[in-house]
Design a protein around this motif. Structure first.
Motif, PDB file in Angstrom:
ATOM      1  N   ARG A   1       0.827  -1.210   0.000  1.00  0.00           N
ATOM      2  CA  ARG A   1       0.000   0.000   0.000  1.00  0.00           C
ATOM      3  C   ARG A   1       0.863   1.262   0.000  1.00  0.00           C
ATOM      4  O   ARG A   1       0.377   2.338  -0.348  1.00  0.00           O
TER       5      ARG A   1
ATOM      6  N   ASN B   1       1.546   2.678  -3.803  1.00  0.00           N
ATOM      7  CA  ASN B   1       0.702   3.704  -4.432  1.00  0.00           C
ATOM      8  C   ASN B   1       0.244   4.740  -3.409  1.00  0.00           C
ATOM      9  O   ASN B   1      -0.748   5.424  -3.589  1.00  0.00           O
TER      10      ASN B   1
ATOM     11  N   LEU C   1      -1.176   4.686  -0.577  1.00  0.00           N
ATOM     12  CA  LEU C   1      -2.362   4.633   0.283  1.00  0.00           C
ATOM     13  C   LEU C   1      -1.880   4.741   1.722  1.00  0.00           C
ATOM     14  O   LEU C   1      -2.627   5.118   2.611  1.00  0.00           O
ATOM     15  N   GLU C   2      -0.626   4.345   1.937  1.00  0.00           N
ATOM     16  CA  GLU C   2       0.039   4.572   3.223  1.00  0.00           C
ATOM     17  C   GLU C   2       1.281   5.398   2.944  1.00  0.00           C
ATOM     18  O   GLU C   2       1.940   5.224   1.925  1.00  0.00           O
TER      19      GLU C   2
ATOM     20  N   ARG D   1      -0.276   6.823  -9.222  1.00  0.00           N
ATOM     21  CA  ARG D   1      -1.535   6.060  -9.118  1.00  0.00           C
ATOM     22  C   ARG D   1      -2.146   5.765 -10.475  1.00  0.00           C
ATOM     23  O   ARG D   1      -2.833   4.759 -10.644  1.00  0.00           O
TER      24      ARG D   1
ATOM     25  N   MET E   1      -4.751  -1.413  -8.512  1.00  0.00           N
ATOM     26  CA  MET E   1      -4.750  -2.162  -7.256  1.00  0.00           C
ATOM     27  C   MET E   1      -6.058  -2.915  -7.065  1.00  0.00           C
ATOM     28  O   MET E   1      -7.132  -2.392  -7.354  1.00  0.00           O
TER      29      MET E   1
ATOM     30  N   PHE F   1      -8.239  -5.094  -4.081  1.00  0.00           N
ATOM     31  CA  PHE F   1      -8.288  -5.187  -2.628  1.00  0.00           C
ATOM     32  C   PHE F   1      -8.927  -6.496  -2.187  1.00  0.00           C
ATOM     33  O   PHE F   1      -9.664  -7.136  -2.928  1.00  0.00           O
TER      34      PHE F   1
ATOM     35  N   ARG G   1     -13.842   2.800   4.490  1.00  0.00           N
ATOM     36  CA  ARG G   1     -12.563   3.357   4.084  1.00  0.00           C
ATOM     37  C   ARG G   1     -12.126   2.804   2.722  1.00  0.00           C
ATOM     38  O   ARG G   1     -11.472   3.483   1.944  1.00  0.00           O
TER      39      ARG G   1
ATOM     40  N   GLU H   1     -10.159   4.390  -0.560  1.00  0.00           N
ATOM     41  CA  GLU H   1      -8.901   3.812  -1.040  1.00  0.00           C
ATOM     42  C   GLU H   1      -8.992   3.409  -2.495  1.00  0.00           C
ATOM     43  O   GLU H   1      -8.087   3.668  -3.280  1.00  0.00           O
TER      44      GLU H   1
ATOM     45  N   ALA I   1      -8.916   6.482  -4.562  1.00  0.00           N
ATOM     46  CA  ALA I   1      -7.580   7.085  -4.571  1.00  0.00           C
ATOM     47  C   ALA I   1      -6.642   6.261  -5.433  1.00  0.00           C
ATOM     48  O   ALA I   1      -5.881   6.796  -6.243  1.00  0.00           O
ATOM     49  N   ALA I   2      -6.718   4.928  -5.284  1.00  0.00           N
ATOM     50  CA  ALA I   2      -5.821   4.053  -6.033  1.00  0.00           C
ATOM     51  C   ALA I   2      -6.030   4.213  -7.530  1.00  0.00           C
ATOM     52  O   ALA I   2      -5.138   3.984  -8.334  1.00  0.00           O
ATOM     53  N   MET I   3      -7.245   4.616  -7.917  1.00  0.00           N
ATOM     54  CA  MET I   3      -7.565   4.800  -9.320  1.00  0.00           C
ATOM     55  C   MET I   3      -6.964   6.097  -9.853  1.00  0.00           C
ATOM     56  O   MET I   3      -6.905   6.316 -11.054  1.00  0.00           O
ATOM     57  N   GLY I   4      -6.558   6.981  -8.944  1.00  0.00           N
ATOM     58  CA  GLY I   4      -5.953   8.240  -9.366  1.00  0.00           C
ATOM     59  C   GLY I   4      -6.901   9.424  -9.301  1.00  0.00           C
ATOM     60  O   GLY I   4      -6.585  10.505  -9.768  1.00  0.00           O
TER      61      GLY I   4
END
Lengths: 248, 366
Positions: A51, A54, A56-57, A82, A87, A89, B259, B263, B266-269
């Motif tokens: 994480r 990208n 996220l952390e 990103r 990603m 999950f 959450r 996430e 966000a991960a998608m940009g």
């Protein structure tokens, strides 16, 4: 198979949650096209590590370079990274208010500025690849877990990423559905995608991984080819872990 | 040899559990005690409803426009019908009420289609009713342009003032509430503190004192020669007050979004604003529709408080009229009429929100 330029370079990365030191001096270089499986007991920091790739952390010390872009506070760089890193999950995280097709076109339209029609064509292409084009107009809540995870993979692929991160993609699935997701991932691996995959699917690791990484207590304990890793583990901690997951 | 698993076929339920007979057997007469209770309660309801209907409908006076025409024993609706113009338009000049009527018509035209499933331009009409309509309505009513006579706001009143206060309050407090809710959850300390301060300040004072402040205190602090219209001040006060409540309702929705949704976006940009607009807010607002509508309805009814700063909304015009000695005691009729008006609007809002909730339902959540 792999070129010289690293896709991901992690140098002496450290991370803390408050006072808790989650990642300790992590070093990892991933070449383009390389497939890496990361395993380890829960709480070992494996999810946290991918994480960080990208952002996220956030990492507090060390360096992470993805596709030649170093991750810093700079929001522009984070967005650039990103865009190129997809990603998936553990809990799929599909957007429940959007249809399957809209889930897949959201990124291309709003991040890649692709025209809607083109984005839909791309989405349908990838939905066909994960073998669920007929579900395009349904909503995530109407799909099974395995189908949702395949949509999540298609959604990431629609952004045309150079690197794919998988964070325990099959651990929330019923046993009957794990195979359909793994099949898609194997196919993806065979096409030369750079992949980092946190998983306990050892069969998958043996089949596609170039390297297996074992983490514990926030450190990389051992990394090796799958053959060496499973048949000839060097570290006692690795041996114990392997005996526990293979023992049943 | 292996066995083949064949599920049993689905059968219909027994007929005694279906329809009116089944329903009343199960819900009204399931045991002797329940049967007795059902009958007793039925009698009580009937004994209350019959005199009420008698008063309001069967022995009521409808015709005529003078106190003398109220001869029957029931309600004197002639009072309401003869004052209807005042209740609707307040002190608006009688010959110009067509301007208000036109606004009512526009309002109806832009909202009625929202109740129909297959109307094609719903989204555009919705945007119009939130942006274009208030502007057109303002110029139509206030005048001063296109050769329309200007009408000062102290002549605005009645039902149309109530609707105006509620409409502006609703249209303005929702976006302000969204911004405040996002601000309160922001990671930037200055913005967060400002939003918390604003919300807690407005939520901590009664609306009456806000209105008093706006109408009495504010002019004292403004420099000489600077003055805002009283209606304007009331509108700003109501909007600020309701925005604070709205912000807290919406914050509840934001907190309910897992959450993982942030996430994944966000991960998608997606950047912050796109994430909020495309992923988080659509889900959060849908979740809190009941709370938002609750606030809308409360706001709608709270508009009556403008009475105390000398604005005559529908309740104000009714109260003003029932003091007229020549009609005798018609306060019940007046208040029932005002209550009925409020009920019709609040109930419509409520029904619309339920329809919206059903429409936005997307199968089972994970």
């Amino acid at each position: 198979m792999t070129s010289n330029k690293p896709a991901i370079e992690i140098v002496d990365m450290n991370k803390w949650y408050g006072d808790f030191h989650v990642l300790k001096d992590v070093n990892l270089t991933v070449a383009e096209g390389e497939r890496i499986v990361i395993c380890g007991p829960s709480g070992s920091g494996k999810s946290t590590m991918i994480r960080c790739i990208n952002r996220l952390e956030e990492h507090q010390a060390g360096k992470i370079v993805v596709n030649g872009i170093e991750l810093t506070e700079d929001l522009k760089r984070i967005d650039e990274v990103r865009k190129e890193v997809g990603m998936c999950f553990q809990h799929f995280n599909l957007f429940p208010h959007l249809s399957i097709l809209e889930n897949c076109t959201l990124g291309p339209i709003w991040v890649r500025k692709m025209p809607k029609k083109e984005a839909e064509d791309v989405a349908m292409h990838f939905l066909e690849r994960v073998k669920i084009p007929e579900q395009a107009d349904k909503y995530p809540g109407q799909l099974s877990g395995g189908q949702q995870q395949r949509v999540a993979i298609a959604r990431s692929l629609c952004m045309n990423p150079k690197i794919m991160l998988f964070d325990e993609p099959t651990s929330a699935l019923d046993p009957e559905m794990i195979k359909e997701v793994l099949d898609v991932m194997v196919e993806l691996a065979n096409e030369g995608m750079t992949m980092l995959c946190v998983t306990h699917e050892m069969g998958f690791a043996k089949m596609v991984a170039d390297r297996v990484i074992f983490m514990d207590e926030g450190q990389i304990v051992e990394e090796n080819t799958p053959h060496e890793f499973f048949d000839n583990p060097q570290n006692d901690r690795t041996k114990l872990f392997l005996s526990q997951i293979i023992g049943h | 040899m292996s066995k083949i698993f064949v599920p049993l076929p689905d059968l219909p339920p027994p007929s005694s559990t279906k329809g009116i007979v089944g329903w009343s057997r199960e819900n009204l007469f399931s045991t002797p005690l329940n049967s007795v209770l059902s009958l007793v309660i039925g009698l009580i309801v009937l004994s209350a409803v019959i005199p009420l209907l008698n008063w309001a409908l069967f022995s009521a006076n409808w015709a005529g426009s003078t106190p003398e025409s109220c001869t029957a024993t029931g309600a004197c609706w002639s009072f309401v019908t003869s004052r209807l113009d005042f209740f609707i338009y307040g002190f608006f000049p009688t010959e110009l009420t067509w301007r208000v009527d036109l606004v009512f018509l526009l309002l109806a035209l832009s909202f009625v289609p929202q109740f129909f499933e297959r109307f094609p331009y719903k989204a555009k009409l919705g945007i119009f009713s939130l942006t274009g309509l208030p502007i057109i309505a303002y110029f139509l009513i206030a005048g001063g342009v296109f050769g329309l006579d200007p009408i000062a706001t102290n002549r605005w009143g009645g039902l149309f003032l109530t609707l105006l206060l509620a409409y502006v309050g609703i249209v303005a407090s929702l976006p302000i509430g969204v911004v405040l809710a996002l601000g309160r959850r922001s990671e930037m300390p200055v913005i967060r503190t400002l939003c918390i301060g604003f919300i807690e300040l407005w939520r901590g004072v009664p609306l009456i004192s806000v209105l008093f402040m706006a109408s009495v205190m504010l002019p004292l602090f403004l420099p000489d020669g600077v003055s805002f219209d009283k209606l304007m001040r009331a509108l700003v006060g109501i909007t600020m007050f309701q925005s604070a409540y709205m912000a807290e309702v919406i914050r509840g929705g934001l907190q309910a979004i897992p959450r993982g949704q942030y996430e994944a976006a966000a991960a998608m940009g997606l950047n912050y604003w796109k994430m909020m607009r495309l992923v988080v807010l659509p889900q959060a607002l849908k979740l809190v529709i009941p709370g938002i509508v609750n606030t809308f309805i409360a706001l709608f009814k709270d508009t009556t408080l403008v009475l105390i700063i000398g604005l005559f909304d529908i309740l104000g015009t009714v109260q003003n009229s029932i003091q007229d000695p020549k009609w005798g005691n018609v306060s019940t009729e007046g208040y029932v009429f005002a209550a009925a008006c409020f009920w019709v609007f609040c109930f419509s809002i409520s029904r619309y929100s339920q329809k919206l909730e059903r429409k936005l339902h997307r199968g089972h959540k994970r």
